[in-house]
Scaffold this active site. Structure first.
Site, short mmCIF file in Angstrom:
data_model
loop_
_atom_site.label_atom_id
_atom_site.label_comp_id
_atom_site.label_asym_id
_atom_site.label_seq_id
_atom_site.Cartn_x
_atom_site.Cartn_y
_atom_site.Cartn_z
N ASP A 38 0.82 -1.22 0.00
CA ASP A 38 0.00 0.00 0.00
C ASP A 38 0.85 1.27 0.00
OD1 ASP A 38 -2.46 -1.11 -0.09
OD2 ASP A 38 -2.90 -0.89 2.04
N LYS A 60 -3.19 3.20 -2.42
CA LYS A 60 -4.24 4.18 -2.68
C LYS A 60 -4.21 5.26 -1.62
CE LYS A 60 -7.55 0.54 -1.42
NZ LYS A 60 -6.48 -0.40 -1.29
N MET A 175 -8.20 9.20 9.33
CA MET A 175 -8.72 9.77 8.10
C MET A 175 -9.68 10.94 8.38
SD MET A 175 -9.46 6.17 6.13
CE MET A 175 -9.97 5.30 7.59
C1 LIG Z 1 -6.83 3.66 5.42
S1 LIG Z 1 -6.34 4.13 7.03
C2 LIG Z 1 -5.25 2.81 7.41
C3 LIG Z 1 -4.96 2.68 8.87
C4 LIG Z 1 -3.95 1.58 9.16
N1 LIG Z 1 -4.51 0.28 8.85
C5 LIG Z 1 -3.46 1.61 10.59
O1 LIG Z 1 -3.72 0.66 11.35
O2 LIG Z 1 -2.76 2.57 10.95
C6 LIG Z 1 -5.24 5.46 6.64
C7 LIG Z 1 -5.20 6.50 7.75
O3 LIG Z 1 -4.40 6.03 8.83
C8 LIG Z 1 -3.77 7.13 9.44
N2 LIG Z 1 -2.32 6.96 9.33
C9 LIG Z 1 -1.66 5.95 8.75
N3 LIG Z 1 -0.33 6.07 8.92
C10 LIG Z 1 -0.16 7.20 9.65
C11 LIG Z 1 0.97 7.87 10.20
N4 LIG Z 1 2.21 7.40 10.03
N5 LIG Z 1 0.76 8.99 10.93
C12 LIG Z 1 -0.47 9.47 11.13
N6 LIG Z 1 -1.57 8.90 10.63
C13 LIG Z 1 -1.42 7.77 9.92
C14 LIG Z 1 -4.26 8.39 8.73
O4 LIG Z 1 -5.41 8.83 9.43
C15 LIG Z 1 -4.60 7.83 7.38
O5 LIG Z 1 -5.51 8.67 6.71
#
Ligand SMILES: C[S@@+](CC[C@H](N)C(=O)[O-])C[C@H]1O[C@@H](n2cnc3c(N)ncnc32)[C@H](O)[C@@H]1O
Length: 253
Positions: A38, A60, A175
């Site tokens: 991803d 994505k 998100m």
């Molecule tokens: C589709 S979700 C996936 C979440 C992922 N499965 C998790 O457990 O972190 C994507 C969202 O996760 C958050 N996110 C993912 N990586 C991040 C990071 N390094 N710092 C802050 N927010 C993050 C943001 O809110 C982003 O829009």
């Protein structure tokens, strides 16, 4: 039903810092025949992939789809029919707002062997690296993890922000940047004070980590003024005040 020769591993890559990746995930990457990854997976983790493995970017980001979800699932099915170790590498934890559950269901329905390898979710790691513990005996005994991105097709059940405002002392929003004005307005309508502290942590645990601290009444304007963008985690509740003291102990990234 056709049975696969291989197995798909749904692996959580963690939030970004490669040091937070699991040993089990690393071993699988080193032995993978195919890795489908991803957008939010860090380059240092991709560097662990077996050099002989086929790499496919299924990444994505909001509004920019590299592969449609059904295409990704079909790809995993096809690869599992021809290869022994197929890794589906996802940011954070595959089962936390990562569609891991849906992918696993589809693979099971297609007769494909599949296993999950959890990762550290960004909703825990990003606040931690910003000096914000999600629970604390003096400030919070409960946490809610919630998505701020409600899809137009209402694929997910609608979020009941009023119930969340009443029911949880710490709220962690994934998100949420895009819908932040609506979310903070709904939480205040649900009973949270305008002065309730909120922190946004962008690119948590990565070298470019950034934080924005405010209150429910100020944060939307601060986001607009600073052009603060996703990917970010929002943390809401009195634990956010601990950032002032604990951020000085943040890990070196
Ligand atoms: C589709 S979700 C996936 C979440 C992922 N499965 C998790 O457990 O972190 C994507 C969202 O996760 C958050 N996110 C993912 N990586 C991040 C990071 N390094 N710092 C802050 N927010 C993050 C943001 O809110 C982003 O829009």
């Amino acid at each position: 039903m056709q049975h696969s020769i291989g197995k798909v591993y749904l692996v959580g890559a963690g939030p970004g810092d490669p040091g937070l990746f699991t040993l089990k995930g690393k071993t699988l990457l080193e032995h993978a025949d195919v890795v489908v990854y991803d957008a939010l997976v860090s380059p240092q983790i991709l560097a662990m992939v077996n050099p002989q493995a086929e790499r496919i970017n299924a990444g994505k980001r909001r509004g920019r789809h590299s592969l449609q979800q059904t295409d990704t699932t079909q790809l995993l099915i096809d690869k599992a029919h021809h290869h022994a170790v197929v890794v589906r590498l996802k940011g954070g934890d595959p089962f936390v707002f990562g569609r891991g559950g849906e992918e696993m269901q589809d693979l099971v329905n297609a007769g494909i062997a599949v296993e999950v390898v959890p990762g550290i979710t960004s909703g825990i790691a990003a606040p931690a690296y910003a000096g914000i513990p999600l629970t604390h005996r003096a400030y919070s005994s409960s946490v809610t993890f919630v998505t701020g991105h409600e899809s137009a097709g209402k694929y997910r059940p609608e979020v009941n922000w009023g119930a969340i405002a009443q029911g949880s002392e710490t709220i962690v929003v994934y998100m949420g940047v895009h819908n932040l004005p609506y979310i903070v307005q709904q939480l205040q309508q649900g009973g949270l004070a305008a002065e309730t502290p909120i922190a946004l942590v962008r690119w948590g645990t990565c070298p470019q980590q950034q934080e924005l601290l405010g209150t429910l009444s100020t944060i939307a304007q601060q986001v607009a003024d600073t052009e603060f963008e996703a990917p970010a985690i929002a943390v809401i509740g009195n634990v956010v005040n601990l950032h002032r003291i604990l951020a000085q102990c943040r890990p070196a990234i």
